[in-house]
Design an enzyme around this catalytic site. Sequence first.
Site, short mmCIF file in Angstrom:
data_model
loop_
_atom_site.label_atom_id
_atom_site.label_comp_id
_atom_site.label_asym_id
_atom_site.label_seq_id
_atom_site.Cartn_x
_atom_site.Cartn_y
_atom_site.Cartn_z
N ASN A 106 -52.81 -17.15 -1.77
CA ASN A 106 -52.63 -15.94 -1.04
C ASN A 106 -51.18 -15.44 -1.48
OD1 ASN A 106 -51.67 -14.67 1.78
ND2 ASN A 106 -54.10 -14.26 1.18
N CYS A 137 -50.92 -7.41 4.83
CA CYS A 137 -49.80 -7.80 5.89
C CYS A 137 -48.99 -6.50 6.50
CB CYS A 137 -49.01 -8.95 5.47
SG CYS A 137 -48.19 -8.31 3.88
N LYS A 172 -57.11 -8.47 -0.96
CA LYS A 172 -57.64 -8.71 0.54
C LYS A 172 -57.23 -7.53 1.18
CE LYS A 172 -57.54 -11.83 4.32
NZ LYS A 172 -57.04 -13.24 4.79
C1 LIG Z 1 -52.83 -17.68 12.40
C2 LIG Z 1 -53.26 -16.97 11.64
C3 LIG Z 1 -52.52 -16.87 10.20
C4 LIG Z 1 -53.13 -15.84 9.13
N1 LIG Z 1 -52.28 -16.09 7.97
C5 LIG Z 1 -52.83 -15.29 6.84
C6 LIG Z 1 -51.98 -15.28 5.88
O1 LIG Z 1 -50.81 -15.92 5.42
N2 LIG Z 1 -52.49 -14.65 4.80
C7 LIG Z 1 -53.69 -13.55 4.81
O2 LIG Z 1 -53.96 -12.97 4.03
N3 LIG Z 1 -54.23 -13.64 6.12
C8 LIG Z 1 -54.05 -14.47 6.97
N4 LIG Z 1 -54.63 -14.57 8.30
C9 LIG Z 1 -56.02 -13.71 8.17
C10 LIG Z 1 -56.97 -14.71 8.22
O3 LIG Z 1 -57.10 -15.14 6.47
C11 LIG Z 1 -58.62 -13.66 8.03
O4 LIG Z 1 -58.49 -12.71 7.20
C12 LIG Z 1 -58.48 -13.31 9.78
O5 LIG Z 1 -58.18 -14.25 10.74
C13 LIG Z 1 -59.83 -13.02 9.93
O6 LIG Z 1 -60.78 -14.08 9.92
P1 LIG Z 1 -61.28 -14.74 11.13
O7 LIG Z 1 -61.69 -13.88 12.18
O8 LIG Z 1 -62.45 -15.95 10.65
O9 LIG Z 1 -60.03 -15.77 11.60
C14 LIG Z 1 -54.19 -15.27 9.26
C15 LIG Z 1 -54.86 -15.42 10.48
C16 LIG Z 1 -54.60 -16.14 11.45
C17 LIG Z 1 -55.38 -16.40 12.82
#
Ligand SMILES: Cc1cc2nc3c(=O)[nH]c(=O)nc-3n(C[C@H](O)[C@H](O)[C@H](O)COP(=O)(O)O)c2cc1C
Length: 311
Positions: A106, A137, A172
Site C-alpha cells: 500500500n 487517505c 484504492k
Molecule cells: C486500523 C486501520 C488502519 C488502516 N490503515 C490503512 C492504510 O494504511 N492504508 C489503506 O489504504 N487503508 C487502510 N485502512 C482501510 C482498510 O484497508 C479498509 O479499506 C477499510 O477498513 C474497510 O474495510 P473493512 O470494513 O473490512 O475494515 C485501515 C483501516 C483500519 C481499520
Amino acid sequence: MSPQSRDPVDLSVDLGFLKLKNPVLAASGTFGYGKEFTPFLDLDRLGGFVVKGLYTSPRAGNPPPRLVETAGGLINAIGLQGVGVERFAHEILPGLRKHKTALIVNVCGDDEQEYASVVKYLDGHEGIAAYEINISCPNVKRGGSCPALKPEDTRTIVETVRKATSRPIITKLSPNVTDIVSIALSAQEAGSDALALVNTFLAMAVDPETRKPKLSNVFGGLSGPAIKPIALRMVFQVAREVSIPVVGIGGIVSVEDALEYLIVGAHAVQVGTGNFIDPETTLKIIDGLEKHCLDHSISRLDSIIGTVEIP
Ligand SMILES: Cc1cc2nc3c(=O)[nH]c(=O)nc-3n(C[C@H](O)[C@H](O)[C@H](O)COP(=O)(O)O)c2cc1C
C-alpha cells in the site's frame, strides 16, 4: 457424498496482471506487515495480503486515542503510521518473500512525487506482486483533502505512478464522494490496472460526559460490518462501468459477505476490521467459499463473478 470424494473446487481468480490462488486478501492497515499474523494463520493460504501504507520515510501517525468502537464498526484515526520504504525493504520484505501468496504494498504520498518515489524505490526489490495506491487517505496535501475525492487529482497521481513503475497498480478509492464512478473511470483512464474500494468513511464520535471528540484527530474513518451495504452498492456501481478488475472492500466478516461482493462484480475481496474480530477470518472465508461451491456444484468460483440478477 463426503466433500473429499467430490471434485476439487478451483478457487483461483485472474486479475489479468496477477493470478490469485483464491480471491481473499487481507486489507492494508489491519494486517500489519503480514508477519504479525503468522502466529495465527498460514499466510500461504491467503490469496494475498496488503501491507500497511508506506511513505518514503517513517511516520508516527496521530497521537492516541486513535480507535473508537461503534455499533457494528470501528472508527480509526491511526494517521498512516508506518516504517517507511527503506526499513520495509531491508528488514521486513526479505522475510515475506518466502511466502507463496501475493504480497501487495500500500503506497502513500504527500504529493504525486512522493508516490512515485515510493514505487521507484521498491521497484529495486523483488517479491512485490503489485502496488495498491492509497489515494484515499485524508493526510495528503491537496487543499486539505485527499486526491480520491476529485477525478482530476486521481488522474494526476495515477498517471505519475504509472510512469514511475512497470509493476501492476491497484488504485484504492475513497467512499467519501458523491459520484464514485467518475473517480473510478479517471483512475482507469490514467492507467490503473485494477481498482480497490472502499477505504473508510469519514466519521466522528463524541463523549457526552466531556463533550469532547473521542479521537484526538476529531475525525476518523469508519470500517467494519456497519459500512458493508454502502460499500457493496459502490462496488456494484463501479464494476459495471469499468473494464478493469475491482477488488471489493468493506465490512467483510463472513463467507456470505464475500459472496455478495463477488456476485456484484468484484474479482477479489479484502478483509479489514474482520481481522481484529477474529484473526482467522480470512481463512474461514476461504474454507466457506470452497464449501459454498461444493454445496452448489460450482467447479470454478470465478464463474459467479458479476452474476447478480437485476430484475
Ligand atoms: C486500523 C486501520 C488502519 C488502516 N490503515 C490503512 C492504510 O494504511 N492504508 C489503506 O489504504 N487503508 C487502510 N485502512 C482501510 C482498510 O484497508 C479498509 O479499506 C477499510 O477498513 C474497510 O474495510 P473493512 O470494513 O473490512 O475494515 C485501515 C483501516 C483500519 C481499520
